[in-house]
Design a protein around this motif. Structure first.
Motif, PDB file in Angstrom:
ATOM      1  N   ASP A  79       0.820  -1.213   0.000  1.00  0.00           N
ATOM      2  CA  ASP A  79       0.000   0.000   0.000  1.00  0.00           C
ATOM      3  C   ASP A  79       0.852   1.260   0.000  1.00  0.00           C
ATOM      4  OD1 ASP A  79       0.586  -1.153   2.537  1.00  0.00           O
ATOM      5  OD2 ASP A  79      -0.764   0.232   3.532  1.00  0.00           O
ATOM      6  N   ILE A  80       2.138   1.129   0.227  1.00  0.00           N
ATOM      7  CA  ILE A  80       3.075   2.244   0.053  1.00  0.00           C
ATOM      8  C   ILE A  80       3.655   2.212  -1.359  1.00  0.00           C
ATOM      9  CG2 ILE A  80       5.138   3.373   0.946  1.00  0.00           C
ATOM     10  CD1 ILE A  80       2.787   3.209   2.939  1.00  0.00           C
ATOM     11  N   GLN A  81       4.024   1.029  -1.818  1.00  0.00           N
ATOM     12  CA  GLN A  81       4.692   0.862  -3.109  1.00  0.00           C
ATOM     13  C   GLN A  81       3.837   1.310  -4.287  1.00  0.00           C
ATOM     14  OE1 GLN A  81       5.728  -3.232  -3.889  1.00  0.00           O
ATOM     15  NE2 GLN A  81       5.839  -2.895  -6.083  1.00  0.00           N
ATOM     16  N   LEU A  82       2.614   0.824  -4.358  1.00  0.00           N
ATOM     17  CA  LEU A  82       1.830   1.007  -5.582  1.00  0.00           C
ATOM     18  C   LEU A  82       1.372   2.441  -5.799  1.00  0.00           C
ATOM     19  CD1 LEU A  82      -0.189  -2.326  -5.570  1.00  0.00           C
ATOM     20  CD2 LEU A  82       1.898  -1.773  -6.831  1.00  0.00           C
ATOM     21  N   PRO A  83       0.790   3.106  -4.813  1.00  0.00           N
ATOM     22  CA  PRO A  83       0.380   4.503  -5.063  1.00  0.00           C
ATOM     23  C   PRO A  83       1.557   5.433  -5.341  1.00  0.00           C
ATOM     24  CG  PRO A  83      -0.785   3.609  -3.161  1.00  0.00           C
ATOM     25  CD  PRO A  83       0.305   2.638  -3.502  1.00  0.00           C
ATOM     26  N   GLN A  84       2.727   5.133  -4.737  1.00  0.00           N
ATOM     27  CA  GLN A  84       3.883   5.997  -4.956  1.00  0.00           C
ATOM     28  C   GLN A  84       4.548   5.736  -6.305  1.00  0.00           C
ATOM     29  OE1 GLN A  84       6.717   5.729  -1.753  1.00  0.00           O
ATOM     30  NE2 GLN A  84       5.388   6.751  -0.277  1.00  0.00           N
TER      31      GLN A  84
ATOM     32  N   GLU B 140      -9.007  -3.820 -14.331  1.00  0.00           N
ATOM     33  CA  GLU B 140      -7.816  -2.991 -14.545  1.00  0.00           C
ATOM     34  C   GLU B 140      -8.099  -1.880 -15.552  1.00  0.00           C
ATOM     35  OE1 GLU B 140      -3.060  -3.627 -15.632  1.00  0.00           O
ATOM     36  OE2 GLU B 140      -4.439  -5.329 -15.582  1.00  0.00           O
ATOM     37  N   MET B 141      -8.843  -2.189 -16.586  1.00  0.00           N
ATOM     38  CA  MET B 141      -9.169  -1.189 -17.602  1.00  0.00           C
ATOM     39  C   MET B 141     -10.066  -0.099 -17.030  1.00  0.00           C
ATOM     40  SD  MET B 141      -9.744  -3.788 -20.831  1.00  0.00           S
ATOM     41  CE  MET B 141     -10.299  -2.498 -21.952  1.00  0.00           C
ATOM     42  N   ILE B 142     -11.035  -0.490 -16.198  1.00  0.00           N
ATOM     43  CA  ILE B 142     -11.906   0.508 -15.567  1.00  0.00           C
ATOM     44  C   ILE B 142     -11.102   1.387 -14.624  1.00  0.00           C
ATOM     45  CG2 ILE B 142     -13.819   0.797 -13.954  1.00  0.00           C
ATOM     46  CD1 ILE B 142     -15.009  -1.803 -15.163  1.00  0.00           C
ATOM     47  N   GLY B 143     -10.200   0.747 -13.850  1.00  0.00           N
ATOM     48  CA  GLY B 143      -9.380   1.493 -12.908  1.00  0.00           C
ATOM     49  C   GLY B 143      -8.514   2.535 -13.583  1.00  0.00           C
ATOM     50  N   ALA B 144      -8.053   2.229 -14.796  1.00  0.00           N
ATOM     51  CA  ALA B 144      -7.195   3.170 -15.514  1.00  0.00           C
ATOM     52  C   ALA B 144      -7.921   4.461 -15.866  1.00  0.00           C
ATOM     53  CB  ALA B 144      -6.653   2.509 -16.781  1.00  0.00           C
ATOM     54  N   LEU B 145      -9.239   4.416 -15.866  1.00  0.00           N
ATOM     55  CA  LEU B 145     -10.024   5.606 -16.210  1.00  0.00           C
ATOM     56  C   LEU B 145     -10.317   6.484 -15.001  1.00  0.00           C
ATOM     57  CD1 LEU B 145     -12.626   3.864 -18.560  1.00  0.00           C
ATOM     58  CD2 LEU B 145     -10.533   5.071 -19.232  1.00  0.00           C
ATOM     59  N   LEU B 146     -10.019   5.986 -13.805  1.00  0.00           N
ATOM     60  CA  LEU B 146     -10.357   6.709 -12.579  1.00  0.00           C
ATOM     61  C   LEU B 146      -9.211   7.604 -12.129  1.00  0.00           C
ATOM     62  CD1 LEU B 146     -11.905   3.721 -10.567  1.00  0.00           C
ATOM     63  CD2 LEU B 146     -13.139   5.516 -11.802  1.00  0.00           C
ATOM     64  N   PRO B 147      -9.504   8.664 -11.386  1.00  0.00           N
ATOM     65  CA  PRO B 147      -8.426   9.450 -10.764  1.00  0.00           C
ATOM     66  C   PRO B 147      -7.597   8.541  -9.863  1.00  0.00           C
ATOM     67  CG  PRO B 147     -10.537  10.566 -10.567  1.00  0.00           C
ATOM     68  CD  PRO B 147     -10.838   9.200 -11.079  1.00  0.00           C
ATOM     69  N   PRO B 148      -6.279   8.773  -9.758  1.00  0.00           N
ATOM     70  CA  PRO B 148      -5.418   7.870  -8.979  1.00  0.00           C
ATOM     71  C   PRO B 148      -5.907   7.612  -7.566  1.00  0.00           C
ATOM     72  CG  PRO B 148      -4.068   9.371 -10.266  1.00  0.00           C
ATOM     73  CD  PRO B 148      -5.495   9.808 -10.443  1.00  0.00           C
ATOM     74  N   ALA B 149      -6.329   8.642  -6.848  1.00  0.00           N
ATOM     75  CA  ALA B 149      -6.762   8.452  -5.459  1.00  0.00           C
ATOM     76  C   ALA B 149      -7.966   7.519  -5.386  1.00  0.00           C
ATOM     77  CB  ALA B 149      -7.088   9.795  -4.817  1.00  0.00           C
ATOM     78  N   VAL B 150      -8.888   7.671  -6.321  1.00  0.00           N
ATOM     79  CA  VAL B 150     -10.080   6.821  -6.349  1.00  0.00           C
ATOM     80  C   VAL B 150      -9.702   5.393  -6.736  1.00  0.00           C
ATOM     81  CG1 VAL B 150     -12.326   6.452  -7.444  1.00  0.00           C
ATOM     82  CG2 VAL B 150     -11.555   8.780  -6.888  1.00  0.00           C
ATOM     83  N   LYS B 151      -8.830   5.274  -7.725  1.00  0.00           N
ATOM     84  CA  LYS B 151      -8.410   3.950  -8.194  1.00  0.00           C
ATOM     85  C   LYS B 151      -7.765   3.147  -7.072  1.00  0.00           C
ATOM     86  CE  LYS B 151      -4.570   3.527 -10.511  1.00  0.00           C
ATOM     87  NZ  LYS B 151      -3.548   3.556 -11.582  1.00  0.00           N
ATOM     88  N   TRP B 152      -6.818   3.765  -6.359  1.00  0.00           N
ATOM     89  CA  TRP B 152      -6.104   3.013  -5.320  1.00  0.00           C
ATOM     90  C   TRP B 152      -6.997   2.734  -4.126  1.00  0.00           C
ATOM     91  CZ3 TRP B 152      -2.640   0.353  -7.239  1.00  0.00           C
ATOM     92  CH2 TRP B 152      -1.750   0.846  -8.195  1.00  0.00           C
ATOM     93  N   LYS B 153      -7.915   3.621  -3.810  1.00  0.00           N
ATOM     94  CA  LYS B 153      -8.857   3.354  -2.716  1.00  0.00           C
ATOM     95  C   LYS B 153      -9.688   2.114  -3.045  1.00  0.00           C
ATOM     96  CE  LYS B 153     -12.531   5.436   0.077  1.00  0.00           C
ATOM     97  NZ  LYS B 153     -13.343   6.655   0.330  1.00  0.00           N
ATOM     98  N   ALA B 154     -10.163   2.025  -4.277  1.00  0.00           N
ATOM     99  CA  ALA B 154     -10.965   0.869  -4.693  1.00  0.00           C
ATOM    100  C   ALA B 154     -10.120  -0.398  -4.725  1.00  0.00           C
ATOM    101  CB  ALA B 154     -11.583   1.136  -6.062  1.00  0.00           C
ATOM    102  N   PHE B 155      -8.888  -0.264  -5.209  1.00  0.00           N
ATOM    103  CA  PHE B 155      -8.001  -1.429  -5.306  1.00  0.00           C
ATOM    104  C   PHE B 155      -7.734  -2.022  -3.927  1.00  0.00           C
ATOM    105  CE2 PHE B 155      -3.720  -3.267  -5.188  1.00  0.00           C
ATOM    106  CZ  PHE B 155      -3.839  -4.238  -6.176  1.00  0.00           C
ATOM    107  N   PHE B 156      -7.369  -1.179  -2.972  1.00  0.00           N
ATOM    108  CA  PHE B 156      -7.024  -1.700  -1.655  1.00  0.00           C
ATOM    109  C   PHE B 156      -8.260  -2.120  -0.860  1.00  0.00           C
ATOM    110  CE2 PHE B 156      -3.005   0.642  -2.518  1.00  0.00           C
ATOM    111  CZ  PHE B 156      -2.187  -0.474  -2.494  1.00  0.00           C
ATOM    112  N   LYS B 157      -9.411  -1.599  -1.205  1.00  0.00           N
ATOM    113  CA  LYS B 157     -10.633  -2.102  -0.594  1.00  0.00           C
ATOM    114  C   LYS B 157     -10.833  -3.560  -0.984  1.00  0.00           C
ATOM    115  CE  LYS B 157     -15.592  -1.194  -0.130  1.00  0.00           C
ATOM    116  NZ  LYS B 157     -16.726  -0.303  -0.517  1.00  0.00           N
TER     117      LYS B 157
END
Length: 310
Positions: free
Chosen positions: A156-161, A255-272
């Motif tokens: 959770d540190i590696q991926l968003p950074q 993954e394709m849907i996530g690429a369309l989201l703002p980074p903060a939203v994408k990573w929040k959904a991913f880690f959820k």
């Protein structure tokens, strides 16, 4: 013939089976020990039981720690990439992350998703300045031996950074050892026969041979590094991990849907979604790792580490 070196607080030892002989050397660092091969060869006489020794990392700090990225085909596919398109790339870790083979892995309080990556570490045996011509004939001049390593990662540190240094550099995030196995040219030529294994609480998570899975072997790695990175005796080069880590890429549609989201939203959904993945390391998990050829001719020993939440 390989020589297994272990280290305790009061010195260096040559390990043979379950016994160890003290090396008569004043070396206080791995680099100094590698320069004192005569003392290693002269280590004979009284032995003690290895089980009675409190083993430390055979790699001393400070040193450079350089790691290859996504260097096993199986791990590349787990990461959602095509092995044919993956270049030879590196990242750095702080040597403050180096710990012993039986030390606790300590998860910082702000880290949620702690992962494991069993790897083979190359221990540099002599200075390797930029521009050095590394060849099949002189590879063992520069690779003194091999160690087991575990590239512990705060996902959770590696991926968003989108960079690895912090996420992989916390104290205890690079367990090393227990043995530094010094190899000759014929033994290093069997690098492809090494099998990496890692289990959590007895559940095997990673099991792979280098042969047929590792994309870039030590020769290619050092040839690439010498274009831009000085290395010195006692430095450590991690060579990547196979499939089986807790982290895997999401299905392609997600993954394709996530690429369309703002980074903060994408990573929040991913880690959820990741919160339900019980393969991430938990409090009191016991992680064991080993690297050896199937015939036992080359054996780097075994690590055993408990996970502790800070």
């Amino acid at each position: 013939m390989s020589t297994s070196i272990i280290r305790t607080a009061d010195g260096w030892w040559v390990k043979t089976a379950d016994r160890a002989t003290k090396i008569g050397t004043s070396a206080s660092t791995t680099a100094q020990l590698l320069a004192d091969r005569a003392a290693i060869a002269a280590a004979t006489g009284d032995t003690v039981a290895v089980d009675g020794l409190d083993l430390l990392s055979p790699l001393t700090r400070p040193c450079r720690v350089v790691a290859q990225m996504t260097n096993f085909e199986s791990h590349v596919r787990d990461s959602g990439m095509d092995p044919k398109t993956v270049p030879l790339t590196f990242f750095r870790k702080s040597s403050a992350s180096i710990g012993g083979p039986f030390d606790d892995i300590v998860k910082p309080t702000h880290v949620r998703f702690l992962d494991y990556e069993v790897e083979i570490g190359l221990v540099i045996g002599r200075d390797l300045p930029v521009g050095t011509d590394v060849t099949p004939g002189n590879l063992t001049d520069y690779v003194a031996g091999l160690v087991i390593t575990n590239d512990v990662s705060a996902r959770d540190i590696q991926l968003p950074q989108t960079q690895f240094y912090e996420a992989k550099s916390y104290p205890t995030f690079t367990p090393v050892g227990p043995e530094l196995v010094l190899l000759d040219a014929d033994e290093l030529a069997r690098f492809g026969d090494l099998r990496l294994r890692l289990s959590v609480n007895g559940d095997e998570r990673q099991n792979a041979l280098v042969e047929g899975d590792m994309l870039y072997r030590p020769l290619a790695a050092l040839q690439s590094l010498t274009r831009f990175q000085d290395l010195a005796a006692g430095d450590l080069v991690l060579t990547g991990t196979p499939a089986g880590t807790a982290l895997v890429a999401p299905p392609k549609p997600i993954e394709m849907i996530g690429a369309l989201l703002p980074p903060a939203v994408k990573w929040k959904a991913f880690f959820k979604r990741q919160a339900s993945n019980r393969k991430y390391l938990q409090q009191d998990d016991v992680v064991t790792a080993s690297v050896a050829t199937d015939d036992g001719a080359i054996d780097l020993g075994s690590q055993r580490m408990k996970v502790v939440f800070a």
